[in-house]
Design a protein around this motif. Structure first.
Motif, short mmCIF file in Angstrom:
data_model
loop_
_atom_site.label_atom_id
_atom_site.label_comp_id
_atom_site.label_asym_id
_atom_site.label_seq_id
_atom_site.Cartn_x
_atom_site.Cartn_y
_atom_site.Cartn_z
N VAL A 77 -37.90 73.25 19.47
CA VAL A 77 -37.80 74.34 20.45
C VAL A 77 -38.69 74.07 21.65
O VAL A 77 -38.43 74.55 22.76
CB VAL A 77 -38.19 75.67 19.77
CG1 VAL A 77 -38.07 76.85 20.74
CG2 VAL A 77 -37.29 75.92 18.55
N ALA A 78 -39.75 73.27 21.49
CA ALA A 78 -40.66 72.98 22.59
C ALA A 78 -40.06 72.03 23.62
O ALA A 78 -40.63 71.88 24.72
CB ALA A 78 -41.96 72.39 22.05
N ILE A 79 -38.94 71.40 23.31
CA ILE A 79 -38.33 70.48 24.27
C ILE A 79 -37.91 71.21 25.54
O ILE A 79 -38.09 70.72 26.67
CB ILE A 79 -37.13 69.76 23.63
CG1 ILE A 79 -37.59 68.88 22.47
CG2 ILE A 79 -36.37 68.94 24.66
CD1 ILE A 79 -36.47 68.19 21.74
N GLY A 80 -37.35 72.42 25.38
CA GLY A 80 -36.91 73.19 26.54
C GLY A 80 -38.03 73.51 27.51
O GLY A 80 -37.95 73.20 28.71
N PRO A 81 -39.12 74.14 27.06
CA PRO A 81 -40.22 74.42 27.98
C PRO A 81 -40.81 73.17 28.62
O PRO A 81 -41.22 73.21 29.80
CB PRO A 81 -41.25 75.12 27.09
CG PRO A 81 -40.44 75.75 26.00
CD PRO A 81 -39.33 74.80 25.76
N VAL A 82 -40.86 72.06 27.89
CA VAL A 82 -41.40 70.83 28.47
C VAL A 82 -40.51 70.34 29.61
O VAL A 82 -40.98 69.94 30.70
CB VAL A 82 -41.55 69.74 27.39
CG1 VAL A 82 -41.88 68.40 28.02
CG2 VAL A 82 -42.64 70.14 26.39
N LEU A 83 -39.20 70.36 29.43
CA LEU A 83 -38.29 69.94 30.50
C LEU A 83 -38.37 70.86 31.70
O LEU A 83 -38.40 70.40 32.86
CB LEU A 83 -36.86 69.90 29.96
CG LEU A 83 -36.54 68.81 28.93
CD1 LEU A 83 -35.10 68.96 28.44
CD2 LEU A 83 -36.76 67.43 29.53
N ILE A 84 -38.42 72.16 31.44
CA ILE A 84 -38.52 73.11 32.55
C ILE A 84 -39.83 72.92 33.30
O ILE A 84 -39.88 72.99 34.55
CB ILE A 84 -38.40 74.55 32.03
CG1 ILE A 84 -37.02 74.76 31.41
CG2 ILE A 84 -38.61 75.55 33.15
CD1 ILE A 84 -35.86 74.50 32.34
N GLY A 85 -40.91 72.67 32.57
CA GLY A 85 -42.19 72.44 33.22
C GLY A 85 -42.17 71.19 34.09
O GLY A 85 -42.74 71.17 35.19
#
Length: 223
Positions: A77-85
């Motif tokens: 689930v942390a992949i999404g926030p990392v990409l957005i960041g």
């Protein structure tokens, strides 16, 4: 001159007394009896009376957990926030403006998809082996339901169990997992599966042997 009384009235009265009243003399069905007959339950069928209990029930106390694989990790689930960041950092450092609506929508889609994927994996691809039971996905079987655990096939020819159905609700062995051949008590073939199949085979073999020998779980109280 003699008076004569009119005869029609007497004849009519006599006729009325001679004719029986069909409505009064006819038998009337008892409404209570008919309703009781309609509401009386049907006798139980022999199938319902002779229902056999499950020969391999799932015990309430399953013993200690010997092997567990969750099926999916929440770090995905942390992949999404990392990409957005990363995209947000590039837009802030660039000359253009930050597209907040696009980033928010894109982030929600990635995070939502990741959450659904992890939940599905943890539900359908998880493995839990205890001292008395084996759970593959959402299906749980007692270890005494397993008749034989086949050895690993290292030869060139395929074995019958390698084409058998997988335990659980999935049709075949999940991706990145390997199967272990089983013969169940009803004579059918199946495959247990796990990612770390060597450790899973060892723990499953030891637990199945203990159940076959009638040994109690290690965590149970002894007299």
């Amino acid at each position: 001159m003699t008076d004569r009384s009119p005869a029609p009235d007497d004849d009519r009265a006599e006729t009325e007394t001679d004719v029986p009243d069909a409505g009064a003399d006819a038998p009337v069905a008892d409404a209570t009896e008919s309703s009781d007959e309609a509401e009386s339950p049907e006798p139980a069928t022999p199938e319902s009376e002779s229902a056999e209990p499950d020969p391999h029930p799932i015990p309430e106390d399953r013993g200690e957990v010997l092997f567990y694989e969750p099926g999916g990790s929440w770090w995905v689930v942390a992949i999404g926030p990392v990409l957005i960041g990363a995209v947000l950092a590039m837009e802030i450092s660039g000359p253009g403006q930050v597209h907040w609506p696009v980033l928010i929508i894109f982030g929600l889609i990635i995070i939502g998809f990741s959450v659904v994927q992890v939940i599905a994996a943890r539900r359908h691809v998880s493995v839990e082996l205890t001292e008395l039971t084996l759970r593959q996905g959402v299906r749980i079987i007692a270890l005494d339901e397993i008749d034989t655990i086949y050895p690993e096939n290292n030869g060139p020819d395929a074995k019958d169990w390698e084409s058998a159905r997988a335990l659980g609700e999935l049709h075949g062995v999940p991706r990145r997992r390997r199967g272990i051949g089983l013969k169940l008590a009803d004579g059918s073939l199946a495959q247990a599966w796990a990612r770390d199949v060597q450790r899973f085979r060892r723990e499953l073999t030891e637990a199945h042997t203990a159940v076959a020998l009638g040994l109690p779980p290690r965590g149970s109280a002894t007299d």
